[in-house]
Design an enzyme around this catalytic site. Sequence first.
Site, short mmCIF file in Angstrom:
data_model
loop_
_atom_site.label_atom_id
_atom_site.label_comp_id
_atom_site.label_asym_id
_atom_site.label_seq_id
_atom_site.Cartn_x
_atom_site.Cartn_y
_atom_site.Cartn_z
N SER A 129 -21.34 28.25 84.18
CA SER A 129 -20.44 29.37 84.47
C SER A 129 -20.46 29.70 85.95
O SER A 129 -21.52 29.65 86.60
CB SER A 129 -20.86 30.60 83.67
N LYS A 156 -27.39 30.88 84.14
CA LYS A 156 -26.37 29.87 84.39
C LYS A 156 -26.54 29.23 85.77
O LYS A 156 -26.20 28.05 85.96
CB LYS A 156 -24.96 30.46 84.24
#
Length: 228
Positions: A129, A156
């Site tokens: 992400s 992430k």
Amino acid sequence: MTITLITGANKGIGFETAKQLLELGHVVYIGARDVERGEKAAAALGARFVRLDVTDDASVSSALATIDSAEGRLDVLVHNAGVLEYGVTDGPTALRVFNTNAVGIVRVTEAALPLLRRSSNPNVVTVSSSAGSFWAVNNPDRPEFHLTTALYSASKSAATMLTVQYAKSQPGIKFNALEPGFTATDMTAAFGGGRSPEESARTVVRLATLDEDGPTGTFQDETGELRW
């Protein structure tokens, strides 16, 4: 036949990725923690199911042993399993988020490496992400600038870094991470809106079907390589 394993694939982006890869002729294994949901998803798609909890070493080892016994190799691994926590920032929550979003990548990758090395064109794709991108979260023109999901974003960042480091340490295997775009899934329901999982899955599929001379160690979205 291309043998593919997708973690967390009983719904959302993972499910749509499985659907699209099946249409391309892949043999797809849907990995999911919940047996009933996983078997139901696999049956709906015509895929195969393996119980796989990325936070449990024994579950991961068993799932990869099942694929090894049935197929003898793995061509594509998609790290799709993930959790999103917001509003709670404490030690137990941090351990749970990182265990799924980052440590889970290590568990599954390490168990899969012997099978991936038997493939003539191995591809590993991490659904990461831009919420974990230093460039994006510090850029007022990006939607990630306004996010306050500390644990998700940090995990992430780790997921993308793990992908890049695996690309360096495993030069015979392509490792790429991606930003799928804000997608309407169960995980993002509290935020409202988002594009369809089908649209977001297309970037996963593109990276999962790279040729032998395709890129490795990159972070991409549907437009190409991103800064992070």
